[in-house]
Design a protein around this motif. Structure first.
Motif, PDB file in Angstrom:
ATOM      1  N   CYS A   1      -2.450   5.318   0.635  1.00  0.00           N
ATOM      2  CA  CYS A   1      -1.514   4.988  -0.439  1.00  0.00           C
ATOM      3  C   CYS A   1      -1.104   3.514  -0.322  1.00  0.00           C
ATOM      4  O   CYS A   1      -0.784   3.041   0.772  1.00  0.00           O
ATOM      5  CB  CYS A   1      -0.283   5.885  -0.376  1.00  0.00           C
ATOM      6  SG  CYS A   1      -0.705   7.636  -0.483  1.00  0.00           S
ATOM      7  N   ARG A   2      -1.112   2.839  -1.461  1.00  0.00           N
ATOM      8  CA  ARG A   2      -0.941   1.393  -1.439  1.00  0.00           C
ATOM      9  C   ARG A   2       0.426   0.967  -0.921  1.00  0.00           C
ATOM     10  O   ARG A   2       0.579  -0.122  -0.378  1.00  0.00           O
ATOM     11  CB  ARG A   2      -1.169   0.825  -2.844  1.00  0.00           C
ATOM     12  CG  ARG A   2      -2.633   0.952  -3.253  1.00  0.00           C
ATOM     13  CD  ARG A   2      -2.801   0.956  -4.761  1.00  0.00           C
ATOM     14  NE  ARG A   2      -4.179   1.261  -5.107  1.00  0.00           N
ATOM     15  CZ  ARG A   2      -5.118   0.340  -5.299  1.00  0.00           C
ATOM     16  NH1 ARG A   2      -4.834  -0.928  -5.197  1.00  0.00           N
ATOM     17  NH2 ARG A   2      -6.345   0.716  -5.609  1.00  0.00           N
ATOM     18  N   TYR A   3       1.425   1.838  -1.079  1.00  0.00           N
ATOM     19  CA  TYR A   3       2.782   1.480  -0.637  1.00  0.00           C
ATOM     20  C   TYR A   3       3.040   1.895   0.802  1.00  0.00           C
ATOM     21  O   TYR A   3       4.114   1.645   1.337  1.00  0.00           O
ATOM     22  CB  TYR A   3       3.824   2.142  -1.557  1.00  0.00           C
ATOM     23  CG  TYR A   3       3.597   3.620  -1.752  1.00  0.00           C
ATOM     24  CD1 TYR A   3       3.927   4.524  -0.756  1.00  0.00           C
ATOM     25  CD2 TYR A   3       3.008   4.112  -2.921  1.00  0.00           C
ATOM     26  CE1 TYR A   3       3.690   5.880  -0.904  1.00  0.00           C
ATOM     27  CE2 TYR A   3       2.769   5.470  -3.084  1.00  0.00           C
ATOM     28  CZ  TYR A   3       3.105   6.341  -2.067  1.00  0.00           C
ATOM     29  OH  TYR A   3       2.859   7.677  -2.202  1.00  0.00           O
ATOM     30  N   CYS A   4       2.067   2.552   1.440  1.00  0.00           N
ATOM     31  CA  CYS A   4       2.308   3.110   2.777  1.00  0.00           C
ATOM     32  C   CYS A   4       1.283   2.656   3.813  1.00  0.00           C
ATOM     33  O   CYS A   4       1.640   2.103   4.846  1.00  0.00           O
ATOM     34  CB  CYS A   4       2.324   4.639   2.687  1.00  0.00           C
ATOM     35  SG  CYS A   4       2.581   5.489   4.249  1.00  0.00           S
ATOM     36  N   MET A   5      -0.007   2.899   3.537  1.00  0.00           N
ATOM     37  CA  MET A   5      -1.054   2.533   4.502  1.00  0.00           C
ATOM     38  C   MET A   5      -2.143   1.741   3.793  1.00  0.00           C
ATOM     39  O   MET A   5      -3.266   2.231   3.625  1.00  0.00           O
ATOM     40  CB  MET A   5      -1.680   3.798   5.122  1.00  0.00           C
ATOM     41  CG  MET A   5      -0.755   4.613   5.974  1.00  0.00           C
ATOM     42  SD  MET A   5      -1.556   6.105   6.660  1.00  0.00           S
ATOM     43  CE  MET A   5      -2.433   5.465   8.077  1.00  0.00           C
TER      44      MET A   5
ATOM     45  N   ILE B   1      11.161   8.242  -6.028  1.00  0.00           N
ATOM     46  CA  ILE B   1      11.615   7.442  -4.870  1.00  0.00           C
ATOM     47  C   ILE B   1      11.367   5.963  -5.148  1.00  0.00           C
ATOM     48  O   ILE B   1      10.256   5.583  -5.535  1.00  0.00           O
ATOM     49  CB  ILE B   1      10.830   7.844  -3.597  1.00  0.00           C
ATOM     50  CG1 ILE B   1      10.927   9.353  -3.358  1.00  0.00           C
ATOM     51  CG2 ILE B   1      11.301   7.073  -2.388  1.00  0.00           C
ATOM     52  CD1 ILE B   1      10.112   9.843  -2.164  1.00  0.00           C
ATOM     53  N   GLU B   2      12.393   5.149  -4.931  1.00  0.00           N
ATOM     54  CA  GLU B   2      12.199   3.704  -5.062  1.00  0.00           C
ATOM     55  C   GLU B   2      11.284   3.214  -3.935  1.00  0.00           C
ATOM     56  O   GLU B   2      11.416   3.643  -2.782  1.00  0.00           O
ATOM     57  CB  GLU B   2      13.541   2.974  -4.969  1.00  0.00           C
ATOM     58  CG  GLU B   2      14.415   3.169  -6.197  1.00  0.00           C
ATOM     59  CD  GLU B   2      15.772   2.459  -6.077  1.00  0.00           C
ATOM     60  OE1 GLU B   2      16.444   2.331  -7.099  1.00  0.00           O
ATOM     61  OE2 GLU B   2      16.159   2.042  -4.970  1.00  0.00           O
ATOM     62  N   PHE B   3      10.391   2.316  -4.296  1.00  0.00           N
ATOM     63  CA  PHE B   3       9.467   1.693  -3.330  1.00  0.00           C
ATOM     64  C   PHE B   3      10.294   0.928  -2.288  1.00  0.00           C
ATOM     65  O   PHE B   3      11.104   0.082  -2.633  1.00  0.00           O
ATOM     66  CB  PHE B   3       8.536   0.756  -4.115  1.00  0.00           C
ATOM     67  CG  PHE B   3       7.616  -0.090  -3.271  1.00  0.00           C
ATOM     68  CD1 PHE B   3       6.990   0.408  -2.134  1.00  0.00           C
ATOM     69  CD2 PHE B   3       7.339  -1.403  -3.659  1.00  0.00           C
ATOM     70  CE1 PHE B   3       6.131  -0.384  -1.390  1.00  0.00           C
ATOM     71  CE2 PHE B   3       6.473  -2.198  -2.919  1.00  0.00           C
ATOM     72  CZ  PHE B   3       5.882  -1.691  -1.787  1.00  0.00           C
ATOM     73  N   MET B   4      10.085   1.247  -1.006  1.00  0.00           N
ATOM     74  CA  MET B   4      10.912   0.699   0.072  1.00  0.00           C
ATOM     75  C   MET B   4      10.177  -0.335   0.911  1.00  0.00           C
ATOM     76  O   MET B   4       8.963  -0.269   1.075  1.00  0.00           O
ATOM     77  CB  MET B   4      11.323   1.845   1.009  1.00  0.00           C
ATOM     78  CG  MET B   4      12.716   2.337   0.823  1.00  0.00           C
ATOM     79  SD  MET B   4      13.150   3.354   2.228  1.00  0.00           S
ATOM     80  CE  MET B   4      12.039   4.700   2.090  1.00  0.00           C
TER      81      MET B   4
ATOM     82  N   ARG C   1       7.960  -6.293  -2.338  1.00  0.00           N
ATOM     83  CA  ARG C   1       8.764  -7.334  -2.995  1.00  0.00           C
ATOM     84  C   ARG C   1       9.776  -6.617  -3.864  1.00  0.00           C
ATOM     85  O   ARG C   1       9.445  -5.607  -4.497  1.00  0.00           O
ATOM     86  CB  ARG C   1       7.907  -8.217  -3.910  1.00  0.00           C
ATOM     87  CG  ARG C   1       6.804  -8.983  -3.211  1.00  0.00           C
ATOM     88  CD  ARG C   1       5.976  -9.755  -4.214  1.00  0.00           C
ATOM     89  NE  ARG C   1       5.743  -8.950  -5.418  1.00  0.00           N
ATOM     90  CZ  ARG C   1       5.680  -9.425  -6.666  1.00  0.00           C
ATOM     91  NH1 ARG C   1       5.828 -10.709  -6.904  1.00  0.00           N
ATOM     92  NH2 ARG C   1       5.468  -8.634  -7.684  1.00  0.00           N
ATOM     93  N   MET C   2      10.986  -7.159  -3.939  1.00  0.00           N
ATOM     94  CA  MET C   2      12.026  -6.546  -4.776  1.00  0.00           C
ATOM     95  C   MET C   2      11.516  -6.380  -6.213  1.00  0.00           C
ATOM     96  O   MET C   2      11.831  -5.397  -6.891  1.00  0.00           O
ATOM     97  CB  MET C   2      13.284  -7.426  -4.734  1.00  0.00           C
ATOM     98  CG  MET C   2      14.490  -6.801  -5.394  1.00  0.00           C
ATOM     99  SD  MET C   2      15.042  -5.316  -4.503  1.00  0.00           S
ATOM    100  CE  MET C   2      15.870  -4.440  -5.805  1.00  0.00           C
TER     101      MET C   2
END
Ligand code: SAM
Ligand code: SF4
Ligand code: SF4
Length: 356
Positions: A45-49, A210-213, A222-223
């Motif tokens: 997943c692009r936001y995790c791994m 869930i908001e991207f953390m 990035r915010m």
């Protein structure tokens, strides 16, 4: 990190007799334990791994480094004595840990709510064994309802249909209400939000957006990439009118909204724009036995060293260390981030290692 031994709540053998809630430095009770059972995953997943960081050369943990099931169970028993009411198995992808249902069977003997978060890629095969072993509840991560976006988000071309059959198999096995977690990242899957709401509205399953953390070092957070809770609520409300529901219990991280037409509810986890550190009651146990009191901790406490040290350590000694650790806990990273006062640790821990 080595905690000082506590001077209250104990007799002189370090045994805790007082069952008043164990409170940290901000009076938050210890209620939840998240246990990462593997740092490996079959998704990227692009936001995790992200693939470039978690490639073939990535130094995943070796088998000897992993806590054994009996070791996890021993720590769990002590945590339960200290007030933990809920244990979540996670990872990495927890269903990739061989015979994870045997761990479920051990943990299900404790008086806790036992739950597991999974990408559901092999849930169709595992659902019944997990249920039979005593798992109470399941959370499934799902970032799109169309196959192309789903494959793009997991970045290993994994088909959506297998995840949907995993959810069906889990329902059939007796997991009647499943939580569906959707991370929303701007420019990637905002368009997936309404189809996901549409798909699960009116079923017993509850979607939580869930908001991207900014967890870990590798996801390029990035915010500007965060789709805020407010804009998610606006987007959903325009199509399916919703109204707020009051939280069920202290520590519930999702803000609940119900559909005005009575067709169920959704949750929004606003870790970035409306942090909930004041109600964070979680301890995290990594795959190799490090304890972390926050997703953004600078360091962990090596519980495995205690369990596997040369001299045998009894449960009372471990309990005293855990009490000390929780007493000293003063984490509130997300609140400080929102106030622009956060000091980042030199090395942020990856979500896939610490357990999301
Ligand atoms: N592999 C399992 C899964 O995906 O359900 C369990 C582990 S995963 C790390 C647990 C949860 O963390 C998932 O629901 C995932 O969407 C969420 N997550 C991972 N990285 C995140 C990030 N950067 N921001 C917000 N949530 C994230
Ligand atoms: Fe794997 Fe879960 Fe992270 Fe996705 S979110 S890469 S499924 S650990
Ligand atoms: Fe809990 Fe740390 Fe997240 Fe705050 S930043 S909610 S203390 S894990």
């Amino acid at each position: 990190m080595k905690p000082d031994l506590p001077d209250n709540n104990q007799n002189n053998h370090g045994i805790t007799h007082d069952r008043a809630p164990l409170l940290d430095a901000f009076s938050r009770p210890l209620r939840d334990l998240r246990v990462s059972v593997t740092d490996r995953c079959n998704f990227r997943c692009r936001y995790c791994m992200p693939k470039d960081a978690f490639d073939r050369d990535h130094p995943f943990l070796s088998h000897d480094e992993l806590l054994r099931f009996e070791e996890i169970d021993r720590l769990a028993r002590i945590f339960v004595r200290l007030g933990v009411k809920k244990i979540r198995l996670t990872g990495g992808e927890p269903l990739l840990r061989r015979h994870v249902e045997n761990l479920v069977a051990l943990l299900s003997r404790h008086p806790i709510d036992l739950t597991l978060t999974t990408n559901a890629s092999i849930l169709a095969k595992k659902a019944k064994a997990l249920r039979d072993a005593g798992l109470n509840r399941l959370t499934v991560s799902l970032d799109a309802m169309d196959d192309a976006t789903f494959r793009m988000m997991n970045d290993v071309d994994f088909p959506l249909a297998s995840v949907l059959s995993g959810i069906e198999a889990a329902s059939a096995a007796g997991f009647s209400s499943i939580k569906i977690n959707t991370v929303v990242k701007k420019g990637l899957n905002e368009h997936a939000v309404l189809p996901i709401v549409e798909h699960f509205r009116g079923t017993k399953h509850i979607v939580r957006f869930i908001e991207f953390m900014d967890v870990g070092q590798t996801n390029g957070w990035r915010m500007d990439d965060v789709v805020s809770a407010d804009s998610l609520v606006r987007m959903i409300n325009e199509r399916y009118p919703i109204e707020p529901v009051s939280p069920d219990y202290r520590g519930e991280v999702a803000r609940r909204w119900r559909f005005k037409d009575g067709r169920g509810e959704i949750g929004i986890i606003a870790s970035v724009t409306a942090p909930f550190c004041q109600d964070c009651t979680r301890m995290r146990l990594s795959t190799n036995g490090m304890l972390f009191s926050c997703l953004f901790s600078g360091g962990g406490f090596d519980a495995r060293a205690l369990l596997r040290g040369d001299t045998a350590v009894d449960d009372e000694k471990i309990e005293a260390m855990l009490v000390a650790l929780w007493h000293q806990r003063n984490d509130q990273y997300s609140v400080l981030r929102a106030q622009k006062k956060a000091v980042l640790p030199a090395q942020k821990i990856e979500m896939s290692y610490i357990g999301g």
